[in-house]
Design a protein around this motif. Structure first.
Motif, PDB file in Angstrom:
ATOM      1  N   LEU A   1      27.707  19.890  58.435  1.00 24.82           N
ATOM      2  CA  LEU A   1      27.990  20.231  59.847  1.00 24.82           C
ATOM      3  C   LEU A   1      26.665  20.578  60.514  1.00 24.82           C
ATOM      4  O   LEU A   1      26.043  21.594  60.173  1.00 24.82           O
ATOM      5  CB  LEU A   1      28.916  21.446  59.943  1.00 24.82           C
TER       6      LEU A   1
ATOM      7  N   THR B   1      28.926  32.761  44.001  1.00 28.77           N
ATOM      8  CA  THR B   1      29.448  31.496  43.475  1.00 28.77           C
ATOM      9  C   THR B   1      29.095  30.395  44.453  1.00 28.77           C
ATOM     10  O   THR B   1      29.388  30.514  45.651  1.00 28.77           O
ATOM     11  CB  THR B   1      30.983  31.563  43.319  1.00 28.77           C
TER      12      THR B   1
ATOM     13  N   THR C   1      34.100  27.719  68.197  1.00 30.22           N
ATOM     14  CA  THR C   1      33.616  27.455  66.837  1.00 30.22           C
ATOM     15  C   THR C   1      33.483  25.971  66.518  1.00 30.22           C
ATOM     16  O   THR C   1      34.254  25.141  67.041  1.00 30.22           O
ATOM     17  CB  THR C   1      34.598  28.074  65.813  1.00 30.22           C
TER      18      THR C   1
ATOM     19  N   ASN D   1      26.763  27.956  62.342  1.00 25.54           N
ATOM     20  CA  ASN D   1      26.796  29.129  61.459  1.00 25.54           C
ATOM     21  C   ASN D   1      25.933  30.267  61.997  1.00 25.54           C
ATOM     22  O   ASN D   1      24.711  30.279  61.789  1.00 25.54           O
ATOM     23  CB  ASN D   1      26.363  28.728  60.050  1.00 25.54           C
TER      24      ASN D   1
ATOM     25  N   ALA E   1      34.467  24.890  63.904  1.00 25.90           N
ATOM     26  CA  ALA E   1      35.669  24.582  63.113  1.00 25.90           C
ATOM     27  C   ALA E   1      36.650  23.700  63.891  1.00 25.90           C
ATOM     28  O   ALA E   1      37.629  23.226  63.329  1.00 25.90           O
ATOM     29  CB  ALA E   1      36.353  25.872  62.665  1.00 25.90           C
TER      30      ALA E   1
ATOM     31  N   ASP F   1      36.102  22.827  53.096  1.00 24.00           N
ATOM     32  CA  ASP F   1      34.683  22.798  53.457  1.00 24.00           C
ATOM     33  C   ASP F   1      34.215  21.358  53.677  1.00 24.00           C
ATOM     34  O   ASP F   1      34.209  20.561  52.740  1.00 24.00           O
ATOM     35  CB  ASP F   1      33.824  23.408  52.334  1.00 24.00           C
TER      36      ASP F   1
ATOM     37  N   CYS G   1      26.765  21.887  50.125  1.00 21.50           N
ATOM     38  CA  CYS G   1      27.088  21.670  51.544  1.00 21.50           C
ATOM     39  C   CYS G   1      25.906  21.999  52.448  1.00 21.50           C
ATOM     40  O   CYS G   1      25.146  22.936  52.179  1.00 21.50           O
ATOM     41  CB  CYS G   1      28.236  22.582  51.963  1.00 21.50           C
TER      42      CYS G   1
ATOM     43  N   HIS H   1      30.538  35.175  54.285  1.00 20.66           N
ATOM     44  CA  HIS H   1      29.459  34.268  54.698  1.00 20.66           C
ATOM     45  C   HIS H   1      28.325  34.209  53.683  1.00 20.66           C
ATOM     46  O   HIS H   1      27.978  35.200  53.052  1.00 20.66           O
ATOM     47  CB  HIS H   1      28.918  34.682  56.069  1.00 20.66           C
ATOM     48  N   LEU H   2      27.738  33.021  53.602  1.00 20.44           N
ATOM     49  CA  LEU H   2      26.769  32.738  52.544  1.00 20.44           C
ATOM     50  C   LEU H   2      25.552  33.661  52.568  1.00 20.44           C
ATOM     51  O   LEU H   2      25.186  34.225  51.525  1.00 20.44           O
ATOM     52  CB  LEU H   2      26.330  31.268  52.654  1.00 20.44           C
TER      53      LEU H   2
ATOM     54  N   ARG I   1      24.738  23.121  56.307  1.00 16.93           N
ATOM     55  CA  ARG I   1      25.199  23.779  57.532  1.00 16.93           C
ATOM     56  C   ARG I   1      24.030  23.996  58.477  1.00 16.93           C
ATOM     57  O   ARG I   1      22.877  24.017  58.066  1.00 16.93           O
ATOM     58  CB  ARG I   1      25.822  25.158  57.207  1.00 16.93           C
TER      59      ARG I   1
ATOM     60  N   PHE J   1      29.960  27.095  46.014  1.00 13.64           N
ATOM     61  CA  PHE J   1      31.216  26.341  46.094  1.00 13.64           C
ATOM     62  C   PHE J   1      30.964  24.836  46.077  1.00 13.64           C
ATOM     63  O   PHE J   1      31.001  24.179  47.116  1.00 13.64           O
ATOM     64  CB  PHE J   1      31.993  26.733  47.348  1.00 13.64           C
TER      65      PHE J   1
ATOM     66  N   ARG K   1      35.291  24.838  47.763  1.00 13.37           N
ATOM     67  CA  ARG K   1      36.244  25.670  48.492  1.00 13.37           C
ATOM     68  C   ARG K   1      37.055  24.743  49.391  1.00 13.37           C
ATOM     69  O   ARG K   1      36.476  23.909  50.105  1.00 13.37           O
ATOM     70  CB  ARG K   1      35.464  26.690  49.335  1.00 13.37           C
TER      71      ARG K   1
END
Ligand code: UFG
Length: 342
Positions: free
Chosen positions: A289, A207, A118, A171, A120, A285, A220, A190-191, A222, A209, A282
């Motif tokens: 990325l 929502t 990931t 993502n 992440a 975040d 953000c 997930h968005l 991605r 974020f 959030r």
């Protein structure tokens, strides 16, 4: 023809990889405990072993039952937010399951291993796009657990000669372009699926974020990469491991899209508004990325076939609007096995 073991093959990315392997004529055994995976995502004709990787005896039995040319390992805990509430569970489970599986593979003489990793791992990097030389500074216990899994595989190579590739996805998004598979997480975080469900009226409004990030529209950014392109990357790196050394790749399109741009894309494709409100950031975040995919392209010839955000959203929309209850096993028709290649 080769034979592969796919753990987590009933899950989102794993199921798309299983389909790609079957389409080129490979044999597949899926090992999945169905905590997150769906029986209906496993094609007819593919053996499904319902088991957890913590059960070492069961894992050894699977390796005793078939001779595998390689292992693709997707089964893992994968919620960033949950990992920050239960870090020890994430670190322990994701590491020990990878270690159990690698050991079983080594004992059985299986020499190739592809790990689902990931972005992440990279925390909140300064430099974009993110290439494979970027520093590893996980911003979550989930990211750390995948880094520990990568490290375990380094040792499995050094000591036992197990060759591995780790694919660090950005993502993962979209669905099988032929509509046979899609994204169905419980809970969904997930968005893209949340925005689609909001447009369909299946959930509460989305929502957003945070709109105060240092990005052009404040939301953000991605790198959304189509799950079928991800599947193709797995096949290519597995093939390359037959002769090549262990390797790590970042996998994305190299393109960034903001949360607002994703909402606009869902509105464009669906022809419906996406009801949404603005909320606070959030925790954890990063603002941006985006992957560098140069190394993957250079080494394997990979290039994304569904790189456009609209193409990604179109396939996600097509599947979800046809399956508003997801893979509800009672309702979903059995997925027919992919035809063998001509
Ligand atoms: N977002 C919202 N509202 C939502 C959900 C998401 O505004 O209801 C935003 C997020 O803040 C983020 C973007 O949409 O900016 C994408 O969020 P996702 O949850 O879809 O994906 P993430 O980028 O958080 O997570 C992905 C993978 C993780 C991986 C991570 C690496 O899903 O597995 O990238 O950073 F760990």
């Amino acid at each position: 023809m080769a034979r592969f073991l796919v753990t987590g093959g009933a899950g989102y990315v794993g199921s798309h990889v299983v389909l790609a392997l079957r389409e080129r004529g490979d044999e597949v055994v899926v090992l999945d405990d169905l905590r997150q995976g769906h029986r209906a995502a496993v094609p007819v004709g593919v053996e499904l072993v319902v088991a957890n990787l913590a059960d070492r005896r069961r894992v050894d039995e699977v390796f005793a039952g078939w001779r595998f040319d390689g292992v693709l390992h997707f089964a893992a805990l994968s919620l960033v937010g949950e990992s920050m509430r239960e870090p020890m569970r994430y670190l322990a489970e994701n590491l020990s399951n990878t270690a159990n599986l690698a050991e079983a593979a080594v004992r059985a003489g299986c020499r190739r291993f592809v790990l689902s990793s990931t972005a992440a791992l990279f925390g909140n990097p300064e430099r974009m796009p993110i290439d494979e030389t970027a520093g590893i500074t996980p911003g979550s216990a989930y990211g750390e657990s995948k880094f520990m899994a990568e490290t375990a595989l380094d040792w499995a190579d050094r000591v036992h000669g197990l060759r591995s590739a780790a694919l660090r996805y950005f993502n993962a998004a979209g669905a099988d372009p032929q509509g046979r598979l899609g994204e169905d997480h419980q809970p969904e975080t997930h968005l893209i699926p949340l925005a689609i469900d909001a447009a369909l009226g299946l959930r509460d409004p989305l929502t957003v974020f945070g709109t105060d990030y240092p990005t052009p529209d404040g939301t953000c950014i991605r790198d959304y990469v189509h799950v079928t392109d991800l599947a193709d990357a797995h096949l290519r790196v597995m093939d390359a491991l037959e002769t090549g050394p262990s390797v790590r790749y970042n996998v994305g399109n190299g393109l960034g899209h903001s949360v607002k741009q994703v909402i606009e894309a869902v509105e464009r494709i669906s022809g419906r508004p996406v009801p949404h409100s603005i909320g606070p950031r959030r925790a954890g975040d990063p603002a941006v990325l985006v992957a560098s995919n140069e190394k993957l392209r250079r080494d394997t010839g990979w290039s994304p076939r569904y790189a456009g955000l609209d193409e990604i959203v179109r396939t996600a929309w097509a599947w979800r609007s046809a399956h508003p209850r997801g893979y509800d096993d009672r309702a979903a028709p059995a997925l027919q096995d992919a035809p063998p290649p001509a």
